[in-house]
Enzyme design. Structure first.
Site, PDB file in Angstrom:
ATOM      1  N   LYS A 181       0.744  -1.096   0.043  1.00 35.37           N
ATOM      2  CA  LYS A 181      -0.011   0.073  -0.070  1.00 35.37           C
ATOM      3  C   LYS A 181       0.762   1.224   0.037  1.00 35.37           C
ATOM      4  O   LYS A 181       1.930   1.283   0.111  1.00 35.37           O
ATOM      5  CB  LYS A 181      -0.991  -0.037   1.353  1.00 35.37           C
ATOM      6  CG  LYS A 181      -1.999  -1.288   1.088  1.00 35.37           C
ATOM      7  CD  LYS A 181      -2.945  -1.142   0.025  1.00 35.37           C
ATOM      8  CE  LYS A 181      -3.940  -2.080  -0.105  1.00 35.37           C
ATOM      9  NZ  LYS A 181      -3.741  -3.478  -0.096  1.00 35.37           N
TER      10      LYS A 181
HETATM   11  C1  LIG Z   1      -9.967  -2.684  -1.438  1.00 30.88           C
HETATM   12  C2  LIG Z   1      -9.354  -3.403  -0.169  1.00 30.88           C
HETATM   13  N1  LIG Z   1      -9.732  -3.506   1.051  1.00 30.88           N
HETATM   14  C3  LIG Z   1      -9.532  -4.058   2.153  1.00 30.88           C
HETATM   15  C4  LIG Z   1      -8.199  -4.734   2.090  1.00 30.88           C
HETATM   16  C5  LIG Z   1      -7.792  -5.299   3.151  1.00 30.88           C
HETATM   17  O1  LIG Z   1      -6.416  -4.565   3.512  1.00 30.88           O
HETATM   18  P1  LIG Z   1      -5.604  -5.220   4.845  1.00 30.88           P
HETATM   19  O2  LIG Z   1      -4.757  -6.388   4.165  1.00 30.88           O
HETATM   20  O3  LIG Z   1      -4.858  -4.181   5.491  1.00 30.88           O
HETATM   21  O4  LIG Z   1      -6.574  -6.214   5.758  1.00 30.88           O
HETATM   22  C6  LIG Z   1      -7.508  -4.429   0.773  1.00 30.88           C
HETATM   23  C7  LIG Z   1      -6.070  -5.206   0.722  1.00 30.88           C
HETATM   24  O5  LIG Z   1      -5.475  -5.515  -0.157  1.00 30.88           O
HETATM   25  C8  LIG Z   1      -8.157  -3.949  -0.191  1.00 30.88           C
HETATM   26  O6  LIG Z   1      -7.515  -4.062  -1.616  1.00 30.88           O
END
Ligand SMILES: Cc1ncc(COP(=O)(O)O)c(C=O)c1O
Length: 383
Positions: A181
C-alpha cells in the site's frame, strides 16, 4: 529487462524509526502507535484515528462499533478484495452488492440507491486503485436514507475529493498499511472518524474490550482493568507503527513519484489508446495512485486479457488483476447465492483489466520498457 509487479524499498528513515522502538524497550501497542495515529489524523483532517492490525480488522470494527449485526444489510461493491465482504460477514450482517461504474471501476451511486431497503445500515464504497468514489452522490444518498458511509480507503491514503482529504469525507474511513500500500507497516491499518463515540468504541473493541491497555497499566496506570464488551485482538504493535512513522517521513515524496510515474504511463500509452483504456481521472479528485490499471479493448485486439498478461510476463513484466470479483469465488457464490449475470459492468471490467508494475521504487526506464512491450503487443494483436 525484468520489471516485477511489486518491489518494496525501505530505507534509512524506516530503519531508524524501527530501531528507536526496539531501543525504547516497548514493542507492542503504546506510544509509537499513538504517534502514528496523531500523524495520520493530521494528514487526513480527521478528529480521531485508531491504529489496528489490518484494514480488514478496521472495517470489521467500524461495523461492530456502529452496532451493525445479524438482520442488517450493508451495501458494497462486488469489485473489491475479499476483505471488504468478509468484514461484513464477520458481524453477521448480509452484504448486498451494487454494480460499478465501468469507467471508474468504483461503485455506482445510482445502483447503491436502488439497493437500499429498510434493513440497510451502511454502505462501504471502495476507492479502487486510489481514485475516490463519487462522494457528492454517495453522501447525499447516505444522508437522505440515514445510512452510514464507511469508506474502504485501503488504496486511497493521500487522495482527495474536492480538495478534501480521503479520511475527512465519510462517517468512518479505513486505511490499509499492507506491504504493497501507499505506506506500509508490514501489516496494519487505521480507522479514522470525526465521531467521538464511534472512535472510542473502535478503540475499546480493538483490544479485548478492556478498559485499560497494557501500555497504560505498565506505565503506572495500575493493574486493574475491566472487560466491558466482547472485543478482539486487533491492535497495532509499536514495532509496526515505527515502520509506518518512518514511511510517513517520505510519504509526500513517494506520492509525487507515484504521480510522476502515472503521468509517464499516461503519456507513453496515449499512443495506443485505441487498444487500451487508460485509468480514469476525475477533475474533482486528486488520485491516490495506489494502482495503475489499464483495460484492454477486446473489439480492437485479437487477444484475451489472460493471454495478454502471459505475453507481458514472457517479456519480464509482472502484472496483477484487481480484482477477481466477489461472485467468482466459490465460497461467496455458495453462501451468498451470487450470479455473474447480476453484475454485467463488473464482469466486463474484470475480463479487461490489467494492473501494471507501479510503486515508488519503479524507474522511468522501467515504465518506458513496460509501455513499449504494451505498444508492441497492441500492434501484434490488433484487429
Ligand atoms: C480494497 C481493499 N480493501 C481492504 C483490504 C484489506 O486490507 P488489509 O490487508 O490491510 O486487511 C485490501 C487489501 O488489499 C483491499 O485491496
Amino acid at each position: 529487462m525484468k520489471v516485477p509487479f511489486f518491489r518494496l524499498r525501505l530505507g534509512t528513515p524506516e530503519k531508524k524509526a524501527v530501531s528507536r522502538v526496539i531501543e525504547s524497550g516497548w514493542v507492542t501497542s503504546g506510544p509509537t502507535a499513538r504517534a502514528l495515529e496523531e500523524k495520520i489524523k493530521k494528514l487526513v483532517h480527521a478528529r480521531h484515528a485508531v491504529a489496528v492490525s489490518s484494514a480488514t480488522a478496521g472495517l470489521h470494527l467500524s461495523l461492530k462499533a456502529a452496532g451493525i449485526g445479524a438482520g442488517d444489510e450493508v451495501i458494497t461493491s462486488p469489485y473489491t478484495m475479499a476483505a471488504t465482504v468478509e468484514a461484513i460477514l464477520y458481524t453477521g450482517a448480509t452484504p448486498v452488492f451494487a454494480d460499478i461504474d465501468p469507467l471508474t471501476l468504483n461503485i455506482d451511486p445510482a445502483r447503491v440507491k436502488s439497493k437500499i431497503t429498510r434493513k440497510t445500515k451502511a454502505v462501504i464504497p471502495v476507492d479502487i486503485g486510489g481514485l475516490p468514489c463519487d462522494y457528492d452522490a454517495l453522501l447525499k444518498i447516505a444522508r437522505q436514507r440515514k445510512v452510514l458511509l464507511i469508506e474502504d480507503a485501503a488504496h486511497s491514503l493521500g487522495a482527495q475529493f474536492k480538495s478534501r482529504p480521503v479520511g475527512s469525507l465519510c462517517d468512518a474511513t479505513v486505511f490499509s498499511f499492507y506491504s504493497t500500500k501507499n505506506i506500509t507497516t508490514g501489516e496494519g491499518g487505521m480507522v479514522v472518524t470525526d465521531d467521538n463515540l464511534l472512535a472510542s468504541r473502535v478503540r475499546l473493541l480493538s483490544l479485548h474490550g478492556m478498559t485499560s491497555s497494557g501500555w497504560k497499566r505498565y506505565a503506572g496506570g495500575g493493574w486493574k482493568y475491566d472487560i466491558v464488551e466482547l472485543g478482539y485482538k486487533y491492535n497495532l504493535s509499536d514495532l509496526a507503527a515505527g515502520l509506518g512513522l518512518g514511511q510517513l517521513t517520505r510519504f509526500s515524496q513517494m506520492q509525487k513519484k507515484r504521480q510522476m510515474l502515472a503521468d509517464r504511463y499516461m503519456k507513453n500509452l496515449s499512443a495506443v489508446q485505441q487498444f487500451i483504456e487508460l485509468p480514469c481521472v476525475d477533475r474533482r479528485s486528486r488520485h491516490g495512485w495506489h494502482l495503475f490499471i489499464i483495460k484492454i479493448c477486446p473489439e480492437r485486439l485479437r487477444i484475451t486479457r489472460d493471454r495478454y498478461i502471459r505475453e507481458l510476463e514472457k517479456n519480464g513484466v509482472g502484472c496483477g488483476v484487481h480484482f477477481i470479483p466477489i461472485y467468482r469465488f466459490r465460497y461467496f457464490q455458495e453462501h451468498l447465492k451470487l450470479k455473474i449475470s447480476d453484475f454485467p459492468f463488473t464482469e466486463r471490467a474484470y475480463l479487461r483489466v490489467i494492473s501494471l508494475p507501479f510503486y515508488p521504487d519503479l524507474s522511468i526506464r522501467e515504465v518506458d520498457y513496460v509501455s513499449e512491450r504494451i505498444a508492441e503487443l497492441c500492434r501484434r494483436f490488433s484487429r
